[in-house]
Design a protein around this motif. Structure first.
Motif, PDB file in Angstrom:
ATOM      1  N   ASN A  36      -7.109   6.980   0.165  1.00  0.00           N
ATOM      2  CA  ASN A  36      -7.374   5.578  -0.150  1.00  0.00           C
ATOM      3  C   ASN A  36      -6.064   4.798  -0.296  1.00  0.00           C
ATOM      4  O   ASN A  36      -5.944   3.688   0.233  1.00  0.00           O
ATOM      5  N   SER A  37      -5.105   5.375  -0.970  1.00  0.00           N
ATOM      6  CA  SER A  37      -3.793   4.726  -1.120  1.00  0.00           C
ATOM      7  C   SER A  37      -3.153   4.502   0.244  1.00  0.00           C
ATOM      8  O   SER A  37      -2.605   3.428   0.523  1.00  0.00           O
ATOM      9  N   GLU A  40      -4.805   1.653   2.091  1.00  0.00           N
ATOM     10  CA  GLU A  40      -4.426   0.353   1.545  1.00  0.00           C
ATOM     11  C   GLU A  40      -3.006  -0.043   1.933  1.00  0.00           C
ATOM     12  O   GLU A  40      -2.740  -1.213   2.213  1.00  0.00           O
ATOM     13  N   GLU A  41      -2.085   0.913   1.927  1.00  0.00           N
ATOM     14  CA  GLU A  41      -0.675   0.627   2.177  1.00  0.00           C
ATOM     15  C   GLU A  41      -0.304   0.611   3.661  1.00  0.00           C
ATOM     16  O   GLU A  41       0.655  -0.052   4.060  1.00  0.00           O
ATOM     17  N   GLN A 125     -10.385   4.692   5.786  1.00  0.00           N
ATOM     18  CA  GLN A 125     -11.219   3.918   4.867  1.00  0.00           C
ATOM     19  C   GLN A 125     -12.622   4.511   4.764  1.00  0.00           C
ATOM     20  O   GLN A 125     -13.210   4.531   3.686  1.00  0.00           O
ATOM     21  N   SER A 128     -12.411   7.561   2.454  1.00  0.00           N
ATOM     22  CA  SER A 128     -12.253   7.199   1.037  1.00  0.00           C
ATOM     23  C   SER A 128     -13.480   6.498   0.482  1.00  0.00           C
ATOM     24  O   SER A 128     -13.678   6.465  -0.729  1.00  0.00           O
ATOM     25  N   SER A 129     -14.350   5.977   1.346  1.00  0.00           N
ATOM     26  CA  SER A 129     -15.573   5.322   0.862  1.00  0.00           C
ATOM     27  C   SER A 129     -16.547   6.324   0.224  1.00  0.00           C
ATOM     28  O   SER A 129     -17.487   5.927  -0.458  1.00  0.00           O
TER      29      SER A 129
END
Length: 139
Positions: A36-37, A40-41, A125, A128-129
């Motif tokens: 997830n990190s 996002e990054e 994504q 991580s969902s």
């Protein structure tokens, strides 16, 4: 006396299953939080990597780490019965993510042109969902 011993053994077995489930959920949550990190990054990192060789190296190192993490995760064998379905879904999505990572890493070197046109970020994504389902194992 036999009934008490049987109850104790049954209780110990249940406690062992609970501990295995908690261990699995914690391991899985850590893995998903890392993905997830990254998801996002990564968009900002990809943009910066186009012009900054140091950022390209950092992004490449993160992808190699993710590659190793996924390979380790899909090899997990002590899956609690209660987590078998979610684990299979996670393995499937992790394998799809690994395929995308492998497409953009050419012999360990990041191919930015391939990364721009890949499904890597979308797939990260998607993996991580599944965090909310794994969090349900902790309840």
């Amino acid at each position: 006396m036999m009934m008490i011993t049987g109850s104790l053994l049954s209780g110990c077995s249940m406690l062992g299953e609970v501990n295995e489930t908690l261990d699995y959920a914690n391991t899985t949550m850590s893995h998903l939080e890392n993905l997830n990190s990254f998801a996002e990054e990564a968009p900002q990192m990809v943009q910066a990597a186009m012009t900054d060789p140091e950022m390209k190296e950092e992004l490449e190192a993160q992808l190699v780490t993710i590659q190793r993490d996924i390979e380790e995760f899909v090899k997990l064998t002590d899956i609690p019965e209660v987590a078998e379905n979610i684990h299979q879904e996670l393995v499937t999505k992790n394998e799809a993510l690994l395929t995308e990572v492998n497409k953009v890493l050419d012999n360990g070197q990041l191919a930015l042109d391939k990364l721009e046109n890949s499904e890597l970020l979308t797939t990260a994504q998607e993996v991580s969902s599944l965090m909310t389902q794994v969090e349900g194992l902790l309840e």
